[in-house]
Design a protein around this motif. Structure first.
Motif, mmCIF file in Angstrom:
data_model
loop_
_atom_site.group_PDB
_atom_site.id
_atom_site.type_symbol
_atom_site.label_atom_id
_atom_site.label_comp_id
_atom_site.label_asym_id
_atom_site.label_seq_id
_atom_site.Cartn_x
_atom_site.Cartn_y
_atom_site.Cartn_z
ATOM 1 N N HIS B 30 0.893 -1.334 -0.029
ATOM 2 C CA HIS B 30 0.044 0.061 0.054
ATOM 3 C C HIS B 30 0.817 1.157 -0.132
ATOM 4 C CE1 HIS B 30 -3.434 -2.524 0.695
ATOM 5 N NE2 HIS B 30 -2.921 -3.142 1.578
ATOM 6 N N MET B 31 1.841 1.367 -0.694
ATOM 7 C CA MET B 31 2.692 2.485 -0.941
ATOM 8 C C MET B 31 2.400 3.374 -2.037
ATOM 9 S SD MET B 31 6.300 0.318 -0.107
ATOM 10 C CE MET B 31 7.344 1.646 0.538
ATOM 11 N N ALA B 32 2.711 4.486 -2.109
ATOM 12 C CA ALA B 32 2.159 5.353 -2.804
ATOM 13 C C ALA B 32 3.389 5.793 -3.803
ATOM 14 C CB ALA B 32 1.349 6.568 -2.729
ATOM 15 N N CYS B 33 4.361 4.916 -3.590
ATOM 16 C CA CYS B 33 5.570 5.360 -4.294
ATOM 17 C C CYS B 33 5.667 5.357 -5.749
ATOM 18 C CB CYS B 33 6.975 4.434 -3.834
ATOM 19 S SG CYS B 33 6.955 4.730 -2.143
ATOM 20 N N VAL B 34 5.122 4.557 -6.204
ATOM 21 C CA VAL B 34 5.216 4.285 -7.838
ATOM 22 C C VAL B 34 4.464 5.552 -8.680
ATOM 23 C CG1 VAL B 34 4.589 2.903 -9.889
ATOM 24 C CG2 VAL B 34 5.166 1.928 -7.660
ATOM 25 N N GLY B 35 5.456 6.084 -9.184
ATOM 26 C CA GLY B 35 4.819 7.192 -10.236
ATOM 27 C C GLY B 35 4.858 8.483 -9.209
ATOM 28 N N CYS B 36 5.328 8.555 -8.125
ATOM 29 C CA CYS B 36 5.379 9.564 -7.208
ATOM 30 C C CYS B 36 6.546 10.675 -7.629
ATOM 31 C CB CYS B 36 5.623 9.599 -5.827
ATOM 32 S SG CYS B 36 5.932 10.881 -4.727
ATOM 33 N N SER B 37 6.398 11.981 -7.666
ATOM 34 C CA SER B 37 7.183 12.801 -8.158
ATOM 35 C C SER B 37 8.483 12.818 -7.156
ATOM 36 C CB SER B 37 6.647 14.448 -8.132
ATOM 37 O OG SER B 37 6.332 14.762 -7.186
ATOM 38 N N MET B 38 8.164 12.278 -6.039
ATOM 39 C CA MET B 38 9.598 12.388 -5.060
ATOM 40 C C MET B 38 10.374 11.331 -5.015
ATOM 41 S SD MET B 38 9.468 15.588 -3.663
ATOM 42 C CE MET B 38 9.272 15.982 -5.193
ATOM 43 N N SER B 39 9.945 10.238 -5.930
ATOM 44 C CA SER B 39 10.464 8.776 -5.666
ATOM 45 C C SER B 39 12.106 8.975 -6.021
ATOM 46 C CB SER B 39 9.957 7.925 -6.584
ATOM 47 O OG SER B 39 10.000 8.129 -7.964
ATOM 48 N N ALA B 40 12.295 9.882 -6.856
ATOM 49 C CA ALA B 40 13.823 10.122 -7.134
ATOM 50 C C ALA B 40 14.712 10.309 -6.024
ATOM 51 C CB ALA B 40 13.816 11.138 -8.171
ATOM 52 N N PHE B 41 14.106 11.140 -4.984
ATOM 53 C CA PHE B 41 14.796 11.683 -3.647
ATOM 54 C C PHE B 41 14.613 10.608 -2.588
ATOM 55 C CE2 PHE B 41 15.598 15.457 -5.970
ATOM 56 C CZ PHE B 41 14.578 15.792 -6.858
ATOM 57 N N GLU B 42 13.688 9.680 -2.842
ATOM 58 C CA GLU B 42 13.635 8.941 -1.465
ATOM 59 C C GLU B 42 14.570 7.496 -1.755
ATOM 60 O OE1 GLU B 42 10.348 10.723 1.144
ATOM 61 O OE2 GLU B 42 12.644 10.178 1.116
#
Lengths: 240, 73
Positions: B30-42
């Motif tokens: 249930h993670m919202a990471c895929v496609g998230c604009s911040m995923s490059a930084f986390e």
């Protein structure tokens, strides 16, 4: 209208409505006795915005949309009401015209009283006056909440989105978080999000105190990106 | 031999770009990471911490997803 035309179930329901709460049975009977009934087909209106506010209604069955039209014709839905709700109550508060249109979303029936008739009862019963006051106070409360959402939460989302968008394009990782690597003023952000400089400053200060960001002159560091994404995307609360 | 090397410090975006087959793992948690604009930084570790997921378990699942979908070597 004769009281006996109302079914016992309807009378029972009416004695529970907030307007008639805690009133003596004989007063309720007198009030219902002079009520008139009106059926309105789906898609028609009990009254229109700008009509003289002469009647107070209680919906018996159906569903009614209360909306306002802006000068350029845009429809703003204020509330949708179901059975046992009071509407047109502005008439009691010396409202000269209805500020909304009451359009039926289904075939609907309502009881109504000419405002002068209802005022006659209110003059004799402080409890009835208090009930009407409480209903209106409830509406004020509801619209204050709505106003806060419109004034803060939606702008918060717009602002969070704008900052995330800019950061994903130009962000740079620094020890404190992600630096929005672009000289951007609060005025720029205000214009991007259709709000005021004051609002942007207030929201940024709030986020700063929550530890989401650090901000300075033409500088923003996102310390907790996920928190900002939560605001921007309205993610469901995590179940832990 | 396929290079399975990624660490808790790998960014979410790098991992997903390199091995898209890990996407179901994020969804399962249930993670919202895929496609998230911040995923490059986390980093993966950041993401696990944010969602209160055991980092070891998370890394293990990601690794499994990559191994299972890769041709046997």
């Amino acid at each position: 209208m004769a009281l006996q035309k109302l079914s016992p179930t309807v009378i029972e329901g009416l004695t529970q409505i907030p307007l008639l709460k805690d009133l003596p049975a004989d007063l309720i009977a007198s009030i219902l006795n002079v009520a008139q009934r009106r059926a309105v087909e789906e898609g028609s209106a009990f009254f229109f915005q700008g009509d003289p506010a002469e009647k107070v209604y209680v919906l018996l069955e159906g569903r009614v949309k209360l909306f306002q039209l802006t000068p350029d014709g845009q429809q703003v839905l204020l509330r949708v009401i179901g059975p046992w709700s009071l509407f047109g109550a502005i008439a009691l508060a010396h409202g000269e015209f209805y500020p909304v249109t009451a359009q039926t979303a289904q075939n609907s029936t309502a009881l109504y009283w000419p405002v002068s008739v209802l005022m006659g009862f209110i003059n004799k019963s402080p409890q009835l006056a208090m009930n009407a006051l409480q209903i209106m106070a409830g509406h004020v409360q509801e619209f204050q909440d709505r106003f806060r959402e419109l004034a803060t939460e939606r702008v918060e989302r717009r602002l969070a989105r704008a900052i995330l968008r800019l950061t994903s394009q130009t962000g740079k990782k620094v020890p404190e978080g992600i630096l929005l690597n672009l000289p951007i003023t609060r005025q720029d952000l205000a214009e991007m999000t259709g709000t005021t400089l004051y609002t942007v400053s207030r929201i940024l200060s709030q986020w700063e105190s929550q530890g989401l960001i650090q901000s300075g002159r033409e500088k923003i560091i996102i310390c907790f990106p996920h928190g900002l994404v939560n605001i921007a995307e309205d993610l469901p609360a995590r179940q832990t | 031999m396929t290079d399975y090397s990624f660490t808790p410090e790998t960014s979410v975006n790098d991992l997903v770009q390199k091995w898209p087959q890990v996407i179901p793992v994020f969804i399962q948690f249930h993670m919202a990471c895929v496609g998230c604009s911040m995923s490059a930084f986390e980093t993966l570790e950041d993401a696990a911490n944010i969602y209160a997921i055991d980092p070891q378990l998370f890394m293990q699942r990601l690794e499994e997803a990559i191994r299972e979908s890769s041709p046997a070597v």
